[in-house]
Design an enzyme around this catalytic site. Structure first.
Site, PDB file in Angstrom:
ATOM      1  N   ASP A  40       0.828  -1.195   0.000  1.00 53.15           N
ATOM      2  CA  ASP A  40       0.000   0.000   0.000  1.00 53.15           C
ATOM      3  C   ASP A  40       0.873   1.259   0.000  1.00 53.15           C
ATOM      4  O   ASP A  40       1.994   1.241   0.522  1.00 53.15           O
ATOM      5  CB  ASP A  40      -0.853  -0.039   1.287  1.00 53.15           C
ATOM      6  CG  ASP A  40      -1.945   1.002   1.310  1.00 53.15           C
ATOM      7  OD1 ASP A  40      -2.790   0.996   0.396  1.00 53.15           O
ATOM      8  OD2 ASP A  40      -1.962   1.829   2.247  1.00 53.15           O
TER       9      ASP A  40
ATOM     10  N   GLU B 215       1.667  -0.026  -4.801  1.00 52.29           N
ATOM     11  CA  GLU B 215       0.637   0.909  -5.274  1.00 52.29           C
ATOM     12  C   GLU B 215       1.213   2.318  -5.337  1.00 52.29           C
ATOM     13  O   GLU B 215       1.588   2.885  -4.323  1.00 52.29           O
ATOM     14  CB  GLU B 215      -0.558   0.894  -4.308  1.00 52.29           C
ATOM     15  CG  GLU B 215      -1.664   1.834  -4.747  1.00 52.29           C
ATOM     16  CD  GLU B 215      -2.318   2.616  -3.610  1.00 52.29           C
ATOM     17  OE1 GLU B 215      -3.402   3.179  -3.830  1.00 52.29           O
ATOM     18  OE2 GLU B 215      -1.739   2.700  -2.502  1.00 52.29           O
TER      19      GLU B 215
HETATM   20  C1  ABC Z   1     -11.916   7.100   3.625  1.00 49.39           C
HETATM   21  C2  ABC Z   1     -13.270   7.165   2.965  1.00 49.39           C
HETATM   22  C3  ABC Z   1     -13.261   8.116   1.787  1.00 49.39           C
HETATM   23  C4  ABC Z   1     -12.794   9.468   2.252  1.00 49.39           C
HETATM   24  C5  ABC Z   1     -11.442   9.326   2.906  1.00 49.39           C
HETATM   25  C6  ABC Z   1     -10.957  10.637   3.458  1.00 49.39           C
HETATM   26  O1  ABC Z   1     -11.529   8.379   3.982  1.00 49.39           O
HETATM   27  O2  ABC Z   1     -13.611   5.860   2.503  1.00 49.39           O
HETATM   28  O3  ABC Z   1     -14.560   8.220   1.249  1.00 49.39           O
HETATM   29  O4  ABC Z   1     -12.665  10.291   1.111  1.00 49.39           O
HETATM   30  C7  ABC Z   1      -8.242   3.359   3.147  1.00 49.39           C
HETATM   31  C8  ABC Z   1      -9.694   3.029   2.835  1.00 49.39           C
HETATM   32  C9  ABC Z   1     -10.415   4.260   2.322  1.00 49.39           C
HETATM   33  C10 ABC Z   1     -10.255   5.417   3.311  1.00 49.39           C
HETATM   34  C11 ABC Z   1      -8.753   5.659   3.520  1.00 49.39           C
HETATM   35  C12 ABC Z   1      -8.471   6.798   4.483  1.00 49.39           C
HETATM   36  O5  ABC Z   1      -8.156   4.468   4.034  1.00 49.39           O
HETATM   37  O6  ABC Z   1      -9.723   2.020   1.848  1.00 49.39           O
HETATM   38  O7  ABC Z   1     -11.786   3.968   2.152  1.00 49.39           O
HETATM   39  O8  ABC Z   1     -10.918   6.556   2.763  1.00 49.39           O
HETATM   40  O9  ABC Z   1      -8.974   6.516   5.746  1.00 49.39           O
HETATM   41  C13 ABC Z   1      -4.411   3.205  -0.587  1.00 49.39           C
HETATM   42  C14 ABC Z   1      -5.429   2.059  -0.563  1.00 49.39           C
HETATM   43  C15 ABC Z   1      -6.716   2.567   0.017  1.00 49.39           C
HETATM   44  C16 ABC Z   1      -6.478   2.890   1.490  1.00 49.39           C
HETATM   45  C17 ABC Z   1      -5.219   3.601   1.733  1.00 49.39           C
HETATM   46  C18 ABC Z   1      -4.907   4.003   3.103  1.00 49.39           C
HETATM   47  C19 ABC Z   1      -4.268   3.752   0.757  1.00 49.39           C
HETATM   48  O10 ABC Z   1      -5.524   1.466  -1.813  1.00 49.39           O
HETATM   49  O11 ABC Z   1      -7.791   1.658  -0.092  1.00 49.39           O
HETATM   50  O12 ABC Z   1      -7.601   3.710   1.932  1.00 49.39           O
HETATM   51  O13 ABC Z   1      -4.159   2.916   3.666  1.00 49.39           O
HETATM   52  C20 ABC Z   1      -3.797   8.460  -1.969  1.00 49.39           C
HETATM   53  C21 ABC Z   1      -2.638   7.489  -1.777  1.00 49.39           C
HETATM   54  C22 ABC Z   1      -3.038   6.055  -2.124  1.00 49.39           C
HETATM   55  C23 ABC Z   1      -4.294   5.646  -1.342  1.00 49.39           C
HETATM   56  C24 ABC Z   1      -5.392   6.638  -1.705  1.00 49.39           C
HETATM   57  C25 ABC Z   1      -6.698   6.317  -0.992  1.00 49.39           C
HETATM   58  O14 ABC Z   1      -4.974   7.970  -1.320  1.00 49.39           O
HETATM   59  O15 ABC Z   1      -1.541   7.902  -2.560  1.00 49.39           O
HETATM   60  O16 ABC Z   1      -1.968   5.212  -1.775  1.00 49.39           O
HETATM   61  N1  ABC Z   1      -4.701   4.243  -1.596  1.00 49.39           N
HETATM   62  C26 ABC Z   1      -4.209  11.941  -5.926  1.00 49.39           C
HETATM   63  C27 ABC Z   1      -2.892  11.655  -5.254  1.00 49.39           C
HETATM   64  C28 ABC Z   1      -2.877  10.224  -4.741  1.00 49.39           C
HETATM   65  C29 ABC Z   1      -4.051  10.015  -3.816  1.00 49.39           C
HETATM   66  C30 ABC Z   1      -5.336  10.282  -4.592  1.00 49.39           C
HETATM   67  C31 ABC Z   1      -6.587  10.055  -3.766  1.00 49.39           C
HETATM   68  O17 ABC Z   1      -5.295  11.646  -5.062  1.00 49.39           O
HETATM   69  O18 ABC Z   1      -1.828  11.863  -6.140  1.00 49.39           O
HETATM   70  O19 ABC Z   1      -1.677   9.999  -4.044  1.00 49.39           O
HETATM   71  O20 ABC Z   1      -4.043   8.645  -3.363  1.00 49.39           O
HETATM   72  O21 ABC Z   1      -6.616  10.918  -2.702  1.00 49.39           O
HETATM   73  C32 ABC Z   1      -4.817  11.430 -11.164  1.00 49.39           C
HETATM   74  C33 ABC Z   1      -3.548  12.049 -10.622  1.00 49.39           C
HETATM   75  C34 ABC Z   1      -3.302  11.486  -9.229  1.00 49.39           C
HETATM   76  C35 ABC Z   1      -4.503  11.750  -8.350  1.00 49.39           C
HETATM   77  C36 ABC Z   1      -5.732  11.130  -9.008  1.00 49.39           C
HETATM   78  C37 ABC Z   1      -6.975  11.334  -8.149  1.00 49.39           C
HETATM   79  O22 ABC Z   1      -5.916  11.678 -10.293  1.00 49.39           O
HETATM   80  O23 ABC Z   1      -2.439  11.739 -11.462  1.00 49.39           O
HETATM   81  O24 ABC Z   1      -2.160  12.102  -8.669  1.00 49.39           O
HETATM   82  O25 ABC Z   1      -4.292  11.112  -7.082  1.00 49.39           O
HETATM   83  O26 ABC Z   1      -5.086  12.005 -12.427  1.00 49.39           O
END
Ligand code: ABC
Ligand code: CA
Length: 460
Positions: free
Chosen positions: A206, A230
């Protein structure tokens, strides 16, 4: 298992809480409140036939360690497994340590692999953690083992991405000080132990991009098995550099290009072509360094926006015919259509695991075509594919003996395509329709589709 061992596998992504109950009591599961729906390791064991019959020979399961208990008021509870609290014990909602060992054993007795999702970047806390919260973190129970509190504010600043925190004040993801030797040693020791205790075959790491790159080679070494990280970004050059530090990277840039290319009959095929060429040239081992997917638990289901079943089938085909290791997220084969998190985390038992629907058959055909090609050509998982785009609506992946044509003309469109590389007049089969055909005198095939469906051709 090594990276090479994994290259011939195909992976089914299981969200443990949402895959199978211990006994199928028909329990409802509403995604909106984000609460545990009670899927278990035992449930997975009981439904391995379902996964294996589709041709998958590996599963990736949710993180298994003990998570925050209780409800966050707003973001639900830790049913997904990413809210680590204690890495020395197993999340009791999913079962016991023995249940997990039994799952591992059941997989191995079928010749299947187990990939575990691991969260290294952070521990979780309801609200900002204080000294008491941190003292409950077992292995990492001192404040100086965490980076000073700041939430990530600038994704263009890599130090901010690595050393500030994910999450928010409802659920803070306390960012480990992965520069500290105590933390480094703690994680390396832990992963060696986990791999050996549960006979793990591989890892999904992750938040890879939230930990400094030089942390990873020693961690990978300590794990001793294939690891795929990831890196959530739509930027091939950014993502690809991680392949110099870890075996594999989830192909997020490819995901963005793939979903765009088949989003409609005017999707951008040249973007998919260009992205896949970049993937081949920039990653350490080309596209072999990646694992490809159309859906996962963080992104809206493809069918939340695309309904044309021809487009759906074409998009699904891509991950199974390239050099990448294919990953299919549970429920895609059932045509699930949930939108953004949490709607995309539908319980699979609500489908009754039916095997009669079209997409289930499509996945099964894709896996079997891939397996047949691997069996027919010993260099299938080492010689790079050739990707071309004969027209603005078609893309061709050549990995002999497999030729795969995909198009975004849609169910009401038609297309013609020509591919070559076979022996003159060689007998072939189009595996998705099971129709036989022959190459012409030059070893070429001329395909004509009147319903926009993909075609995957190989030796009879
Ligand atoms: C919970 C709720 C959500 C709420 C959030 C604040 O809290 O469910 O509704 O919005 C786990 C849970 C989630 C939970 C989170 C936080 O924890 O599954 O449900 O969200 O409590 C991994 C996993 C993911 C996991 C975590 C945390 C990490 O796969 O399931 O979440 O252990 C970032 C991280 C990425 C992470 C993701 C959720 O957040 O980098 O590792 N996933 C941009 C950033 C990314 C960022 C993304 C989303 O936004 O660059 O780094 O991901 O916030 C593209 C761009 C990207 C851009 C995307 C959106 O668009 O090139 O850069 O990403 O075009
Ligand atoms: Ca970090």
């Amino acid at each position: 298992a090594s990276a090479t061992d994994w290259l011939s596998r195909s992976i089914y992504q299981v969200l443990t809480d949402r895959f199978a109950l211990t006994d199928d009591a028909g329990t409802p599961c509403d995604t909106a409140p984000q609460l545990y729906c009670n899927g278990t390791f035992k449930g997975i064991v009981n439904h391995l036939d379902y996964i294996q019959a589709m041709g998958f020979d590996a599963i990736w399961i949710s993180p298994v360690v003990t998570n925050l208990e209780g409800n966050s008021a707003g973001e639900g509870d830790a049913y997904h497994g990413y809210w680590t609290q204690d890495i020395t014990t197993i999340n009791k909602h999913f079962g016991t340590s023995d249940d997990l060992k039994a799952l591992s054993k059941a997989l191995h007795s079928r010749g299947m692999y187990l990939m575990l999702d691991v969260v290294i970047n952070h521990f979780a806390s309801f609200g900002l953690p204080n000294d008491t919260t941190i003292s409950a973190y077992g292995t990492f129970n001192a404040p100086d083992l965490f980076h000073p509190q700041c939430f990530i504010s600038d994704y263009n600043n890599q130090t901010n991405v690595e050393q500030c925190w994910l999450g928010d004040t409802t659920v803070a993801l306390a960012d480990l000080n992965t520069e500290s030797q105590t933390v480094i040693d703690g994680w390396n020791k832990w992963i060696t132990g986990m791999v050996s205790e549960y006979s793990l075959d591989g890892l999904r790491i992750d938040t890879l991009k939230h930990v400094r790159k030089p942390f990873w080679p020693a961690f990978q070494q300590a794990a001793g098995v294939y690891a795929v990280g990831e890196v959530l970004i739509n930027d091939t050059s950014y993502a690809s550099d991680y392949s110099n530090f870890i075996d594999g990277v989830l192909d997020y840039p490819g995901y963005y290009a793939l979903t765009q290319a088949f989003s409609s009959t005017s999707g951008n095929m040249s973007l998919l072509l260009e992205t896949s060429h970049q993937t081949q040239s920039l990653y350490k081992n080309g596209a072999f360094s990646t694992a490809a997917f159309l859906e996962n638990h963080d992104q809206p289901r493809f069918q939340s926006t695309v309904h044309d079943q021809s487009l759906v089938k074409n998009a699904m085909t891509w991950s199974f015919v390239t050099d990448a290791i294919p990953i299919l997220y549970q429920g895609q084969e059932q045509g699930y259509g949930g939108g953004n998190v949490p709607a995309n985390r539908e319980a699979l038992w609500l489908s009754a695991y039916v095997t009669s629907n079209t997409l289930h058959g499509h996945v099964t055909s894709l896996n079997s075509a891939r397996k047949a090609a691997i069996a027919a050509n010993s260099s299938y998982t080492s010689v790079p594919m050739v990707v071309s785009s004969p027209s603005e609506s078609t893309i061709l992946v050549s990995k002999l003996p497999m030729l795969a044509f995909m198009s975004n003309v849609g169910a009401f469109g038609s297309y013609n395509a020509v591919g070559g590389g076979y022996q003159p007049n060689e007998a072939l089969v189009e595996t998705l329709s099971c129709k036989t055909l022959n190459a012409d005198g030059n070893g070429n095939i001329n395909f004509a589709s009147t319903d926009g469906l993909p075609m995957v051709c190989e030796f009879l």
